[in-house]
Design an enzyme around this catalytic site. Structure first.
Site, PDB file in Angstrom:
ATOM      1  N   LYS A 162      14.188 -12.598 -24.999  1.00 17.78           N
ATOM      2  CA  LYS A 162      14.018 -11.315 -24.330  1.00 17.78           C
ATOM      3  C   LYS A 162      14.901 -10.239 -24.951  1.00 17.78           C
ATOM      4  CE  LYS A 162      11.948 -12.953 -20.089  1.00 17.78           C
ATOM      5  NZ  LYS A 162      11.999 -13.082 -18.627  1.00 17.78           N
ATOM      6  N   ARG A 219      12.800 -21.870 -19.128  1.00 14.20           N
ATOM      7  CA  ARG A 219      11.477 -21.612 -19.704  1.00 14.20           C
ATOM      8  C   ARG A 219      11.678 -20.973 -21.076  1.00 14.20           C
ATOM      9  NH1 ARG A 219       7.881 -17.234 -19.801  1.00 14.20           N
ATOM     10  NH2 ARG A 219       5.667 -17.800 -19.646  1.00 14.20           N
TER      11      ARG A 219
END
Length: 452
Positions: free
Chosen positions: A393, A432
């Site tokens: 991210k 994840r």
């Protein structure tokens, strides 16, 4: 009320009991997790799954409640056998307010509850989850007066998060290790790897490689939820994911599959195709039918509830939090907007996993603050199992950026992603990620250091 089962599908029996108790007696206001415990009395039988729930009811007569419990046991299929023998479902009144009854047919408090760790441990957990609006003084006083202090420290054997409902050894034992969820993006516009899997077969092959690399769960998505992403129509999303789910379910039946979707119809068709987990980044806010559908039609599916605000088109404008309160605020919002409504619909808490929503309605510094205080988030989000998704991210790219004119592309953020995952241990129960192998190796070390 104590719940127990050791015959047939134990999880299904507990889920059905939860739903029927809420319909028949009143509002469930607290619950423990599910524990796997050794049988009491007759040892030559299967282990039990046990839980404790608290119900707020208008029924004052305990004999009426007892009759309701016996009716629910019969509806679920309990067969009367020998005392302390196998049971499809067993429902017992442990406490009823401050009532004390000592008669042949009914004894409250339950006369043997204080002697059994498989009652005391989940009861302590359920009491800890009660909100301040509910008085637990009598229960706490009863625990102090009747329970051996050493018994409070005796953990039942296993705390279970049921990642799949058929009990073929897919249930995860909490706090032994961190699970890795591998990401399969069947989308052309995901922030990290959109368009990487250009065909159904390439996505299937990629999923099989992730499992070979150590993935415990596969999460498949047909809609990009990156900030600014456009929303595809339902048929496009279904066409992207259903063939992959069907193929993977056949090829790797032992691996739980998850669908990353915000839509009830997609969740329903994916469940029928073989997924056992619904990963909803909207926390049930996008499609008002999703939570009720899961409660009514799929009583064993697991639901991952993510904290967010708004939707992908406007979430970056919804990042106002009080200073140093991102974790606390996110947890409280998730409880109020998603977790409590889910339980009100009849979804048992052992079917719920939380996600703090890194990158969803949080700016770069807020993501770092959330990670620093991840234990606070978990505690205030009902202490439910926690999934975190830091993989590749933008806040990781920001931390890696050595030159203000240089941006580190997502595919070069994997080592830093592994570092972020390790920093989340032991609070995070599932991570994840895109790169399974590297993160798996890093977590083996982190678990060896942080988990006992």
């Amino acid at each position: 009320i104590g719940l127990g089962s050791n015959v047939g599908n134990r999880l299904e029996s507990l889920n059905r009991a939860w739903s029927l108790l809420q319909k028949g007696l009143g509002k469930i206001i607290t619950s423990s997790s599910v524990y796997e415990t050794l049988p009491w009395g007759i040892r030559e039988q299967r282990n039990f799954y046990n839980a404790i729930i608290g119900i707020e009811t208008e029924i004052q007569d305990p004999y009426t409640i007892l009759a309701q419990l016996k009716g629910i046991e019969k509806k679920i299929g309990r067969i009367q056998r020998v005392r302390n023998g196998p049971r499809e479902i067993d429902l017992d009144i442990i406490l009823h307010g401050s009532k004390v009854i000592n008669e042949d047919k009914l004894q409250i408090p339950h006369p043997r509850a204080a002697q059994r760790a498989f009652v005391v441990t989940p009861l302590l957990e359920a009491i800890a989850q009660l909100r301040e609006s509910h008085d637990s003084t009598f229960v706490q006083r009863w625990l102090e007066d009747h329970v051996d202090p050493h018994l409070k420290n005796q953990q039942p054997q296993k705390l279970l998060v049921p990642l799949d409902s058929d009990e073929k050894e897919k249930n995860w034992i909490a706090n032994e290790r961190t699970l890795v969820m591998g990401i399969i993006n069947a989308t052309p516009d995901s922030f990290s790897d959109g368009g990487h899997l250009s065909s159904v077969q390439s996505a299937i092959d990629f999923g099989l490689r992730l499992v070979d690399q150590g993935a415990d769960i596969l999460d498949l998505g047909g809609e990009s939820t990156r900030p600014g992403a456009k929303i595809p129509n339902i048929q496009i999303e279904l066409d992207r994911v259903l063939p992959i789910i069907q193929a993977l379910r056949t090829k790797i039946p032992s691996i739980p599959l998850s669908i990353d979707t915000r839509r009830a119809q997609v969740a329903k068709e994916a469940a029928n195709a073989g997924v056992s987990i619904i990963n909803d980044v909207s926390g049930g806010r996008f499609d008002p039918n999703l939570l009720s559908m899961l409660a009514q039609d799929f009583p064993a599916l697991i639901y991952i509830a993510t904290h967010s605000r708004g939707d992908p088109t406007n979430m970056n404008q919804l990042t106002h939090y009080e200073h140093d309160k991102v974790a606390l605020t996110a947890a409280q919002e998730l409880v109020d907007t998603t977790l409590q409504p889910a339980m009100n619909f009849g979804i048992a808490p052992w079917r719920l996993i939380t996600d703090p929503g890194l990158g969803f309605a949080k700016n770069i510094q807020q993501n770092f603050e959330l990670m620093r205080n991840i234990s606070t988030f978990k505690h205030h989000a009902l202490n439910l199992p926690l999934l975190v998704g830091p993989s590749r991210k933008s806040f990781i790219g920001h931390a890696l950026q050595q030159d203000s004119r240089q941006t580190v592309p997502p595919h070069l953020r994997d080592w830093a992603t592994a570092g972020a995952c390790c920093a989340l241990i032991p609070s995070a129960d599932i991570v994840r990620v895109h790169n399974v192998r590297g993160v798996k190796d890093a977590l083996l070390l982190a678990d060896a250091i942080s988990r006992r």
